[in-house]
Design a protein around this motif. Sequence first.
Motif, short mmCIF file in Angstrom:
data_model
loop_
_atom_site.label_atom_id
_atom_site.label_comp_id
_atom_site.label_asym_id
_atom_site.label_seq_id
_atom_site.Cartn_x
_atom_site.Cartn_y
_atom_site.Cartn_z
N LYS A 23 4.59 18.44 -22.02
CA LYS A 23 5.10 18.83 -23.34
C LYS A 23 6.41 19.60 -23.24
O LYS A 23 7.25 19.52 -24.13
CB LYS A 23 4.06 19.66 -24.09
CG LYS A 23 2.86 18.86 -24.52
CD LYS A 23 1.81 19.76 -25.14
CE LYS A 23 0.56 18.99 -25.44
NZ LYS A 23 -0.55 19.34 -24.59
N VAL A 24 6.57 20.34 -22.17
CA VAL A 24 7.79 21.13 -21.99
C VAL A 24 8.98 20.25 -21.63
O VAL A 24 10.09 20.47 -22.11
CB VAL A 24 7.58 22.23 -20.93
CG1 VAL A 24 8.88 22.90 -20.55
CG2 VAL A 24 6.59 23.27 -21.44
N ALA A 45 7.92 23.07 -31.64
CA ALA A 45 6.51 23.47 -31.64
C ALA A 45 5.76 22.80 -30.48
O ALA A 45 4.90 23.42 -29.86
CB ALA A 45 5.85 23.11 -32.97
N VAL A 46 6.08 21.54 -30.18
CA VAL A 46 5.47 20.85 -29.04
C VAL A 46 5.83 21.58 -27.76
O VAL A 46 4.99 21.82 -26.90
CB VAL A 46 5.91 19.37 -28.99
CG1 VAL A 46 5.38 18.70 -27.73
CG2 VAL A 46 5.45 18.62 -30.23
N ALA A 48 6.77 24.74 -27.43
CA ALA A 48 6.10 26.05 -27.42
C ALA A 48 4.63 25.90 -27.03
O ALA A 48 4.10 26.71 -26.26
CB ALA A 48 6.23 26.71 -28.79
N LEU A 49 3.99 24.87 -27.54
CA LEU A 49 2.60 24.62 -27.19
C LEU A 49 2.47 24.34 -25.69
O LEU A 49 1.55 24.84 -25.02
CB LEU A 49 2.06 23.43 -27.98
CG LEU A 49 0.61 23.06 -27.79
CD1 LEU A 49 -0.30 24.24 -28.12
CD2 LEU A 49 0.27 21.87 -28.65
N GLY A 50 3.42 23.60 -25.13
CA GLY A 50 3.42 23.34 -23.70
C GLY A 50 3.56 24.61 -22.89
O GLY A 50 2.87 24.81 -21.89
N VAL A 51 4.46 25.50 -23.33
CA VAL A 51 4.64 26.78 -22.63
C VAL A 51 3.36 27.60 -22.70
O VAL A 51 2.94 28.20 -21.70
CB VAL A 51 5.84 27.56 -23.22
CG1 VAL A 51 5.89 28.98 -22.70
CG2 VAL A 51 7.14 26.83 -22.91
N VAL A 52 2.72 27.62 -23.86
CA VAL A 52 1.46 28.36 -24.01
C VAL A 52 0.39 27.80 -23.07
O VAL A 52 -0.35 28.56 -22.44
CB VAL A 52 0.99 28.32 -25.49
CG1 VAL A 52 -0.46 28.77 -25.63
CG2 VAL A 52 1.90 29.16 -26.35
N GLU A 53 0.32 26.48 -22.96
CA GLU A 53 -0.67 25.87 -22.07
C GLU A 53 -0.40 26.23 -20.61
O GLU A 53 -1.34 26.53 -19.86
CB GLU A 53 -0.70 24.36 -22.27
CG GLU A 53 -1.29 23.97 -23.61
CD GLU A 53 -1.29 22.46 -23.84
OE1 GLU A 53 -0.79 21.70 -22.98
OE2 GLU A 53 -1.81 22.04 -24.88
#
Length: 120
Positions: A23-24, A45-46, A48-53
Amino acid sequence: MNVAYWIVAGLLAAFYLYGGGLKVVRSRERLRPMMAWVDSVPVPAVRALGVVEVLGATGLLLPPLTGVAPWLAPAAATGFVILQIGATGVHLRLGDRQVAMNIALVLAAAVTVPLATLRL
């Protein structure tokens, strides 16, 4: 319990490092074949979600390995439970009824929370 934690947390971390990393770095077009939902979410947002994961996967592994801030491991596992509940909702909202993997990830993360807590 220690072995059980490392098995479940290791599998979760591998999944989220891979998925989050994709995602990143990948474009929306390259993500679309495996993640149809990316069309309904802005690219930042995709990412950011990848970074969170990726950060969550790191939180499952590094604190128990180093002994620094061990409370981060159950926090990361709890975060993955919340993340997958949200992901299941997104899939269902978009008409995708294939949520077996999401449910398996919720269960794996939910099992990891008490295992990580016992390690404290």
